[in-house]
Scaffold this motif. Structure first.
Motif, PDB file in Angstrom:
ATOM      1  N   TYR A 189       0.886  -1.276  -0.040  1.00 26.51           N
ATOM      2  CA  TYR A 189      -0.018  -0.038   0.085  1.00 26.51           C
ATOM      3  C   TYR A 189       0.931   1.114  -0.048  1.00 26.51           C
ATOM      4  O   TYR A 189       0.786   2.161  -0.726  1.00 26.51           O
ATOM      5  N   HIS A 209      -5.611  -1.419  -3.354  1.00 21.25           N
ATOM      6  CA  HIS A 209      -6.232  -0.627  -2.376  1.00 21.25           C
ATOM      7  C   HIS A 209      -5.540   0.619  -2.484  1.00 21.25           C
ATOM      8  O   HIS A 209      -6.307   1.913  -2.312  1.00 21.25           O
ATOM      9  N   ASP A 255      -8.007   3.863  -3.139  1.00 24.19           N
ATOM     10  CA  ASP A 255      -8.074   4.913  -2.105  1.00 24.19           C
ATOM     11  C   ASP A 255      -7.563   6.223  -3.097  1.00 24.19           C
ATOM     12  O   ASP A 255      -8.127   7.318  -2.369  1.00 24.19           O
ATOM     13  N   ARG A 310      -3.105  -7.145  -2.537  1.00 24.90           N
ATOM     14  CA  ARG A 310      -4.275  -6.474  -2.155  1.00 24.90           C
ATOM     15  C   ARG A 310      -3.684  -4.893  -1.853  1.00 24.90           C
ATOM     16  O   ARG A 310      -4.547  -4.005  -2.237  1.00 24.90           O
TER      17      ARG A 310
END
Lengths: 345, 345
Positions: B170, B205, B209, B201
């Motif tokens: 992320y 994200h 976002d 994942r």
């Protein structure tokens, strides 16, 4: 979880325990078990997650089908990669490899050797570290089969497979001289290990054979323990000298990594400020902004041959001594390009 | 060579065998042996090259003071370096480490596990490979102490210490977006391993976002076995697409090395043709012509903590489960510099 036995498999397959044993020990051919039955037995064994009892098996055969591999430093990619080769080759021959890394420390090497002897490995492949001669003599005197890999002791008669380090280093020197460099430095380890002594000797001979008078300031010997700082000090000394060196040979991968980092820090340009040749091999030499000329050691062949020699020795302890020096190959790239090329640019 | 016994040492030192035993087992304080005598005994033991019989000792104590470390791939410098940390930490605690590398192969991992169980290691530290869940369950059911390192299975309750891969990935995405890149690719392994799933994942994200619609063509999943070729194919596909990606995340060190080699071959410029962020850490990221932004995993802490957890577990099998996710740190460098910086140049 209950340990799965041959009997469990036999019951499920509807055959005798003896037949299961034949199949799982790879003897179905001898006993003429049908292929369909053999396949079924193997499938059920897999399904039930059957684990053969190697210990019981080895107590019967006196063999554990395990090789102990002691390497000098696992964090050196040369040794890590050669370990991978040894494993693959051993696996192909039905052996499992247990590895210990002694971090260039003879005491740690003793510990590992003892742990592995007590774990009853069938034989050893060893990348020796400094001060471990007595360990090699100990193995010899106890008639434990072993082969030395990459490093050997000329004063002890053993099987070994290693690189011709004298020749490799000589080639590096000649290559630089032919590329137009005369003042050539060498950063090596302070070590009495034969491979290091040979690398220094080859370098000196290359200079001598070309009527270049060796300057004692060109050779820097650093310790493994304080490598990072001492490589910096060595390079500083080169740069502060009246007659700066034009080219530098790194005697190992670790020395090269530390040296190249510092060379970048100082914003020196390779090869115009300093031409480079290094021992060892690693991705970093390909991906450096100026690809690094290096001595490619026959890693695959070294690893495979060490397994081959050990298996022969284990099969027949009376086999004659096998000692092989293999040639490294100089892979010439931009870091040592002919001086005339970049001077013309 | 005759094996040196306590009696040999006792005779040479002119003391009793019992006293030699006390000294060499570190019990001289308890039995009030004088320091001079103790020193003499130790010196003679060293001189005679005395080797304590660990096996006999461990048969008495039921402990072998050996840890089995199974790593997924010894030729990956991340694992080789973490192995070095585990060894150092184990050594500090009086343990010797035996290493096996399974080359991301579950069958090989079974072999190693069995070899090490039969060699009676006291406990295991394991970097699991795909498809080895049954092995972990097997260890659990047999109550063999172990800790999973770097990779774990969320469906199996075990002790583990690993990196927060979701967060790391992320962070990589956010960093690239904040640097002005929008079309961001990810090359990962085709794998059901949790660490890989989490890396994918986290990346998705980060896009989501920031209101960037994920394009399925941006994610390429390659196999470990054909990594070299498949990374090339993936990069070719990126370059042939209508909307080329501007930045690329490599989910592992191995993928990055193969990718960077091909990027050089194609003479793409980093970061102006393609910005780069990579998982893993290695010298090559420092020495690349454009230093590579990477996610620094807490290698030292991961290794040390795994040993700490294992020692606790071995001491007290009833200890509660210990599960720790540690944070990676993004080390921002030129390979992902702000788009505005190089566009202005």
């Amino acid at each position: 979880m209950k340990k799965i036995s041959l009997k469990d498999i036999a019951q499920k397959a509807g055959v005798s325990t003896a037949l299961v044993s034949y199949v799982l020990n790879g003897k179905e051919k001898e006993t003429r078990v049908g292929e369909a039955i053999a396949k079924k037995v193997r499938e059920i064994a897999k399904e039930l997650n059957y684990q053969p009892n190697h210990l019981a098996k080895s107590l019967r055969s006196g063999k554990t089908h395990t090789i102990g591999l002691i390497i000098a430093d696992i964090s050196n990619p040369f040794f890590a990669n050669i370990a991978r080769v040894v494993e693959d080759e051993a696996k192909r021959n039905g052996y499992t490899v247990i590895i210990g890394s002694c971090d260039e420390n003879a005491e740690k090497s003793w510990d590992l050797l003892n742990v592995l002897i007590n774990r009853q490995v069938d034989g050893f492949i060893i990348v020796s570290c400094e001060g471990s001669e007595n360990q090699i003599r100990y193995l010899k005197e106890r008639n434990l089969p072993f082969v030395l890999l990459d490093r050997h002791f000329p004063d002890i008669e053993t099987d070994f497979v290693a690189t011709n380090n004298y020749k490799a280093s000589y080639d590096a020197g000649i290559h630089l001289i032919e590329s137009g460099y005369e003042r050539i430095g060498l950063i090596a380890y302070q070590s009495e290990m034969y491979h290091m002594v040979e690398r220094i000797r080859g370098y000196k001979h290359a200079l001598n054979d070309n009527n270049i008078a060796f300057d004692a300031n060109w050779l820097k010997e650093v310790t493994f323990e304080n490598m990072e700082q001492e490589v910096k000090t060595a390079i500083d000394a080169y740069l502060a000298a009246d007659y700066k060196i034009e080219a530098l040979i790194f005697a190992t991968y670790g020395l090269a990594i530390n040296g190249l980092k510092y060379i970048n820090e100082l914003r020196l340009k390779v090869p115009s400020d300093l031409a480079i040749v290094s021992f060892g091999q690693a991705e970093v030499f390909d991906l450096y902004y100026c690809p690094i000329t290096y001595l490619r050691q026959p890693l695959e062949l070294l690893g495979k041959t060490s397994v081959e020699y050990l298996l022969k020795k284990m099969k027949n302890p009376e086999e004659g001594m096998k000692q092989t020096l293999m040639e490294a190959k100089l892979i010439a790239r931009d870091s040592s390009m002919a001086k005339s090329t970049w001077m013309a640019e």
